[in-house]
Enzyme design. Structure first.
Site, PDB file in Angstrom:
ATOM      1  N   LYS A   1      54.769 -34.008  60.966  1.00  0.00           N
ATOM      2  CA  LYS A   1      55.094 -33.653  59.583  1.00  0.00           C
ATOM      3  C   LYS A   1      55.864 -32.335  59.470  1.00  0.00           C
ATOM      4  O   LYS A   1      56.668 -32.122  58.564  1.00  0.00           O
ATOM      5  CB  LYS A   1      53.799 -33.525  58.774  1.00  0.00           C
ATOM      6  CG  LYS A   1      53.535 -34.557  57.688  1.00  0.00           C
ATOM      7  CD  LYS A   1      54.617 -34.704  56.694  1.00  0.00           C
ATOM      8  CE  LYS A   1      54.876 -35.983  56.009  1.00  0.00           C
ATOM      9  NZ  LYS A   1      53.792 -36.614  55.338  1.00  0.00           N
TER      10      LYS A   1
ATOM     11  N   LYS B   1      51.471 -23.301  67.142  1.00  0.00           N
ATOM     12  CA  LYS B   1      51.424 -22.952  65.708  1.00  0.00           C
ATOM     13  C   LYS B   1      51.771 -21.468  65.509  1.00  0.00           C
ATOM     14  O   LYS B   1      52.422 -21.097  64.537  1.00  0.00           O
ATOM     15  CB  LYS B   1      50.031 -23.242  65.116  1.00  0.00           C
ATOM     16  CG  LYS B   1      49.729 -24.707  65.001  1.00  0.00           C
ATOM     17  CD  LYS B   1      50.480 -25.387  63.848  1.00  0.00           C
ATOM     18  CE  LYS B   1      50.127 -26.839  63.700  1.00  0.00           C
ATOM     19  NZ  LYS B   1      51.213 -27.787  63.794  1.00  0.00           N
TER      20      LYS B   1
ATOM     21  N   LYS C   1      57.104 -34.715  69.714  1.00  0.00           N
ATOM     22  CA  LYS C   1      56.427 -35.831  69.036  1.00  0.00           C
ATOM     23  C   LYS C   1      56.805 -35.907  67.568  1.00  0.00           C
ATOM     24  O   LYS C   1      57.236 -34.904  66.974  1.00  0.00           O
ATOM     25  CB  LYS C   1      54.907 -35.682  69.171  1.00  0.00           C
ATOM     26  CG  LYS C   1      54.362 -34.456  68.484  1.00  0.00           C
ATOM     27  CD  LYS C   1      52.855 -34.472  68.351  1.00  0.00           C
ATOM     28  CE  LYS C   1      52.432 -33.194  67.625  1.00  0.00           C
ATOM     29  NZ  LYS C   1      51.108 -33.164  67.104  1.00  0.00           N
TER      30      LYS C   1
END
Ligand code: TYM
Length: 332
Positions: A202, A113, A199
């Site tokens: 969103k 992140k 993966k």
């Protein structure tokens, strides 16, 4: 709540995608009949990455609707909105005092992140796994249906539970305060991205298919999956767009289609446009009943009332745990 407890949550970042569905929701559905389950919309986790306060409420609502459309039954499980149960943040703070910062800085999800949003590296992001541990521990959950990507966070939860039990033992009874929760795995614990890299998620455009996508949208999204010339032959690749197409057929239990296209691949005569067409239809077949149910719920079900009732029950359980934790930590 007397049976074994189950807890899971999904961030309020909008509608659910196939990764959420096959990696987490399918597990929730399997467990809701046997155990005391709480399934949450974790809005406090959703605000650790860039978001729009104007759409957050709708995002929360979308996850609840997708939960119900997928088959979570409010008569058989509790649906929670994380921020409506303030005990989560209080417990998270208390637990943060027994866990090292260095361990949080080392977690792969935090590093990912940080790299993705270099201008949005906030305390909440670092704190994310502690809040997640508090979510699970608040209900003393033993089973957590989540995808494979969440394993490092569950490891943190187990470490915190162990440490708490060691540092603040229960007087007399010999019973520990917190169980060490285990991940409940679904057959599709890792759904790959449509981009062929990593993966399905969103945060990468072009990576996912939403549960509410219509057939046209599904076809469009699959059309963009990168493939090869179709004349390579040999084993089906383990990574990349072609691997994603085959994995999706497997996840959907379309064994016949899988075998047919695997043979075509080996024979160097695979036609990806045809494969994508059949895969689109298979995905839509799986999603159509959910979409119909969602429409019915949207028009007739009193979501607010359900949430109000479930929040009250959740808070009763949560406040008991919090009281016990504060007592053990010497805070009363
Ligand atoms: P989130 O919103 O990122 O993901 C929600 C759930 O969907 C699963 N998932 C996938 N599974 C397989 N393949 C994929 N491509 C895929 N993408 C998403 C995730 O593993 C997850 O189960 N940190 C949690 C939210 C959370 C939570 C909790 C979960 C907060 N507190 C307490 C369980 C218990 C998360 O990843 O959300």
């Amino acid at each position: 709540m007397n049976k074994k407890r189950v807890y899971s949550g999904i961030r309020a970042t909008g509608r659910l995608h196939l990764g959420n569905y096959f990696g987490a929701v399918k597990g929730m559905l399997e467990l809701q009949d046997q155990y005391d389950c709480v399934f949450s919309v974790v809005d406090l986790h959703a605000i650790t990455t860039p978001y729009d306060p104007k759409t957050l409420k709708q995002n929360v609502r979308d996850v609840v609707l997708d939960y119900l459309a997928a088959g979570l039954d409010p008569e058989r499980c509790l649906i929670e909105i994380q921020s409506l149960v303030p005990e989560h943040t209080e417990l998270a703070y208390l637990l943060s005092t027994i866990y090292p910062v260095s361990r949080l800085e080392d977690l792969p999800t935090y590093k990912d992140k940080k790299a993705q949003y270099p201008k949005y590296v906030n305390m909440g992001l670092l704190f994310y796994p502690v809040l997640m541990a508090a979510d699970i521990m608040l209900y003393k959950a033993e089973l957590v249906p989540v995808g494979r990507d969440q394993e490092p966070h569950l490891e943190v939860t187990r470490e915190i539970a162990r440490k708490f039990n060691d540092m603040f033992p229960s007087a007399g009874s010999g019973q520990v305060t917190f169980p060490e929760p285990q991940r409940f795995k679904t057959p599709a614990e890792y759904v790959p991205s449509l981009t062929g890299e990593g993966k399905m998620g969103k945060s990468t455009e072009g990576s996912y298919i939403n549960l509410t996508d219509d057939l046209k949208t599904i076809k469009k999204r699959l059309a963009a999956v990168p493939t090869d010339s179709g004349e390579l032959g040999g084993d089906i690749p383990a990574t990349g767009g072609v691997a994603t197409l085959f994995t999706l057929l497997q996840i959907l239990n379309k064994e016949d289609l899988y075998n047919k296209y695997a043979k075509d691949y080996r024979d160097k005569k695979i036609r990806y446009s045809e494969m994508k067409e059949e895969l689109s239809n298979a995905i839509y077949e799986e999603l159509r009943p959910l979409q119909q149910k969602r429409a019915e719920i949207e028009s007739s079900f009193d979501l607010d009332n359900m949430i109000k009732k479930h929040t009250e029950i959740c808070r009763q359980v949560a406040s008991q745990t919090l009281k016990e934790v504060k007592q053990k930590m010497g805070l009363t």
